[in-house]
Motif scaffolding. Structure first.
Motif, PDB file in Angstrom:
ATOM      1  N   CYS A  58       0.585  -1.542  -0.377  1.00 13.81           N
ATOM      2  CA  CYS A  58      -0.068  -0.221   0.211  1.00 13.81           C
ATOM      3  C   CYS A  58       0.436   1.328  -0.174  1.00 13.81           C
ATOM      4  O   CYS A  58      -0.089   2.187  -0.432  1.00 13.81           O
ATOM      5  CB  CYS A  58      -0.759   0.179   1.101  1.00 13.81           C
ATOM      6  SG  CYS A  58      -1.276  -1.421   1.518  1.00 13.81           S
ATOM      7  N   ARG A  95     -12.563   2.127  -8.568  1.00 10.97           N
ATOM      8  CA  ARG A  95     -11.989   2.940  -9.628  1.00 10.97           C
ATOM      9  C   ARG A  95      -9.821   2.891 -10.070  1.00 10.97           C
ATOM     10  O   ARG A  95      -9.593   1.732  -9.622  1.00 10.97           O
ATOM     11  CB  ARG A  95     -11.473   4.708  -8.901  1.00 10.97           C
ATOM     12  CG  ARG A  95     -13.588   4.618  -9.322  1.00 10.97           C
ATOM     13  CD  ARG A  95     -13.573   6.798  -9.290  1.00 10.97           C
ATOM     14  NE  ARG A  95     -14.189   6.877  -7.784  1.00 10.97           N
ATOM     15  CZ  ARG A  95     -14.041   7.309  -7.459  1.00 10.97           C
ATOM     16  NH1 ARG A  95     -14.804   9.062  -8.233  1.00 10.97           N
ATOM     17  NH2 ARG A  95     -14.478   7.911  -6.232  1.00 10.97           N
ATOM     18  N   GLY A  96      -9.394   4.213  -8.712  1.00 10.28           N
ATOM     19  CA  GLY A  96      -7.887   3.435  -9.259  1.00 10.28           C
ATOM     20  C   GLY A  96      -7.096   2.887  -8.118  1.00 10.28           C
ATOM     21  O   GLY A  96      -5.794   2.599  -7.850  1.00 10.28           O
ATOM     22  N   MET A  97      -7.936   2.048  -7.165  1.00 17.25           N
ATOM     23  CA  MET A  97      -7.592   1.504  -6.423  1.00 17.25           C
ATOM     24  C   MET A  97      -7.470   0.298  -6.296  1.00 17.25           C
ATOM     25  O   MET A  97      -9.185  -0.644  -6.625  1.00 17.25           O
ATOM     26  CB  MET A  97      -8.386   2.253  -4.313  1.00 17.25           C
ATOM     27  CG  MET A  97      -7.979   0.933  -3.658  1.00 17.25           C
ATOM     28  SD  MET A  97      -6.931   0.741  -2.358  1.00 17.25           S
ATOM     29  CE  MET A  97      -7.169  -0.300  -1.506  1.00 17.25           C
ATOM     30  N   LEU A 116      -6.825  -0.335  10.106  1.00 20.39           N
ATOM     31  CA  LEU A 116      -6.832   1.387   9.383  1.00 20.39           C
ATOM     32  C   LEU A 116      -8.542   1.286   9.928  1.00 20.39           C
ATOM     33  O   LEU A 116      -8.639   2.729  10.593  1.00 20.39           O
ATOM     34  CB  LEU A 116      -7.402   0.637   8.164  1.00 20.39           C
ATOM     35  CG  LEU A 116      -6.022   1.144   7.033  1.00 20.39           C
ATOM     36  CD1 LEU A 116      -6.867   0.592   5.260  1.00 20.39           C
ATOM     37  CD2 LEU A 116      -5.402   2.463   7.447  1.00 20.39           C
TER      38      LEU A 116
HETATM   39  C1  HEC Z   1      -2.097   1.397  -7.407  1.00 19.41           C
HETATM   40  C2  HEC Z   1      -2.817   2.794  -5.915  1.00 19.41           C
HETATM   41  C3  HEC Z   1      -2.741   1.891  -5.101  1.00 19.41           C
HETATM   42  C4  HEC Z   1      -2.601   1.021  -4.273  1.00 19.41           C
HETATM   43  C5  HEC Z   1      -1.086  -0.426  -4.303  1.00 19.41           C
HETATM   44  C6  HEC Z   1      -2.888   1.072  -2.878  1.00 19.41           C
HETATM   45  N1  HEC Z   1      -4.535   1.746  -3.091  1.00 19.41           N
HETATM   46 FE1  HEC Z   1      -5.499   2.488  -1.701  1.00 19.41          FE
HETATM   47  N2  HEC Z   1      -6.244   4.046  -3.206  1.00 19.41           N
HETATM   48  C7  HEC Z   1      -6.068   4.034  -4.532  1.00 19.41           C
HETATM   49  C8  HEC Z   1      -6.961   5.732  -4.583  1.00 19.41           C
HETATM   50  C9  HEC Z   1      -5.989   6.121  -6.214  1.00 19.41           C
HETATM   51  C10 HEC Z   1      -7.969   5.745  -4.228  1.00 19.41           C
HETATM   52  C11 HEC Z   1      -8.857   6.216  -3.726  1.00 19.41           C
HETATM   53  C12 HEC Z   1      -9.558   5.466  -4.813  1.00 19.41           C
HETATM   54  C13 HEC Z   1     -10.881   6.057  -5.368  1.00 19.41           C
HETATM   55  O1  HEC Z   1     -11.578   7.520  -5.778  1.00 19.41           O
HETATM   56  O2  HEC Z   1     -12.855   5.765  -5.403  1.00 19.41           O
HETATM   57  C14 HEC Z   1      -7.317   4.484  -3.133  1.00 19.41           C
HETATM   58  C15 HEC Z   1      -8.351   4.429  -1.396  1.00 19.41           C
HETATM   59  C16 HEC Z   1      -8.216   3.829  -0.390  1.00 19.41           C
HETATM   60  C17 HEC Z   1      -9.039   3.584   0.569  1.00 19.41           C
HETATM   61  C18 HEC Z   1     -10.691   4.516   0.183  1.00 19.41           C
HETATM   62  C19 HEC Z   1      -9.807   6.015   1.425  1.00 19.41           C
HETATM   63  C20 HEC Z   1     -10.798   6.738   1.151  1.00 19.41           C
HETATM   64  O3  HEC Z   1     -10.794   8.171   2.241  1.00 19.41           O
HETATM   65  O4  HEC Z   1     -12.736   6.633   0.450  1.00 19.41           O
HETATM   66  C21 HEC Z   1      -8.325   2.689   1.484  1.00 19.41           C
HETATM   67  C22 HEC Z   1      -9.315   2.683   2.911  1.00 19.41           C
HETATM   68  C23 HEC Z   1      -7.255   1.901   1.108  1.00 19.41           C
HETATM   69  N3  HEC Z   1      -7.360   1.900  -0.633  1.00 19.41           N
HETATM   70  C24 HEC Z   1      -6.636   0.984   1.268  1.00 19.41           C
HETATM   71  C25 HEC Z   1      -5.564   0.498   0.446  1.00 19.41           C
HETATM   72  C26 HEC Z   1      -4.626  -0.495   1.081  1.00 19.41           C
HETATM   73  C27 HEC Z   1      -4.665  -0.696   2.898  1.00 19.41           C
HETATM   74  C28 HEC Z   1      -3.878  -0.253   0.191  1.00 19.41           C
HETATM   75  C29 HEC Z   1      -3.525  -2.178   0.693  1.00 19.41           C
HETATM   76  C30 HEC Z   1      -3.495  -3.840   0.893  1.00 19.41           C
HETATM   77  C31 HEC Z   1      -3.834  -0.101  -0.804  1.00 19.41           C
HETATM   78  N4  HEC Z   1      -5.090   0.738  -0.394  1.00 19.41           N
HETATM   79  C32 HEC Z   1      -3.412  -0.576  -2.033  1.00 19.41           C
HETATM   80  C33 HEC Z   1      -4.733   3.594  -4.755  1.00 19.41           C
HETATM   81  C34 HEC Z   1      -4.001   2.299  -4.094  1.00 19.41           C
END
Ligand code: HEC
Length: 120
Positions: A58, A95-97, A116
């Motif tokens: 992450c 989306r990007g997640m 978290l």
């Molecule tokens: C490739 C990049 C990337 C990786 C790697 C990534 N994330 Fe994300 N994450 C994002 C993006 C971009 C968003 C926003 C998504 C959206 O706009 O809906 C997000 C959103 C989130 C959210 C929601 C936050 C909110 O305020 O709405 C959480 C919780 C989260 N990520 C946890 C994690 C965790 C835990 C990991 C590892 C296991 C991880 N992410 C790995 C890019 C990433």
């Protein structure tokens, strides 16, 4: 009691009934949103195990101090999202997640979601 007064009362009662029905509906929907049908099992926060997952999967998008980078900051995510919402977002992505369904076990998902959720 006069006929008119009687029917007036009945009409008022009906209107009140309809009002209650309409007013209660959105509340019911909200309640359904807040209590999804699945629950992440209660467990203690495991910061060490969570940091290991976080650092390997992450950190690149959410920063070394949860401050955010490509992804949003997560330092206070526990006050905005429930454990279940966190679990689901990490599991299924958004989306990007990316989705981590294939890279994390249910146990690991519960571990990181619990951690978290404690980031208030
Ligand atoms: C490739 C990049 C990337 C990786 C790697 C990534 N994330 Fe994300 N994450 C994002 C993006 C971009 C968003 C926003 C998504 C959206 O706009 O809906 C997000 C959103 C989130 C959210 C929601 C936050 C909110 O305020 O709405 C959480 C919780 C989260 N990520 C946890 C994690 C965790 C835990 C990991 C590892 C296991 C991880 N992410 C790995 C890019 C990433």
């Amino acid at each position: 009691m006069s006929k008119w007064l009687m029917s007036g009362l009945i009409a008022a009662a009906c209107l009140f009934g309809v009002y209650l029905l309409v007013a209660a509906l959105p509340e019911k929907e909200e309640a359904a949103d807040r209590s999804p049908d699945f629950v992440v099992p209660e467990r203690a926060v495991d910061a060490d195990a969570s940091m290991q997952i976080y650092q390997s999967l992450c950190i690149s998008c959410h920063g070394d101090r949860l401050q955010g980078a490509v992804g949003p900051e997560l330092a206070h995510v526990g006050s905005a999202m429930t454990k279940e919402q966190l679990y689901k977002t990490i599991k299924e992505g958004r989306r990007g997640m990316p989705a981590f369904e294939k890279r994390l076990t249910e146990d690991e998902l519960a571990t990181i979601a619990t951690w978290l959720a404690a980031q208030q």
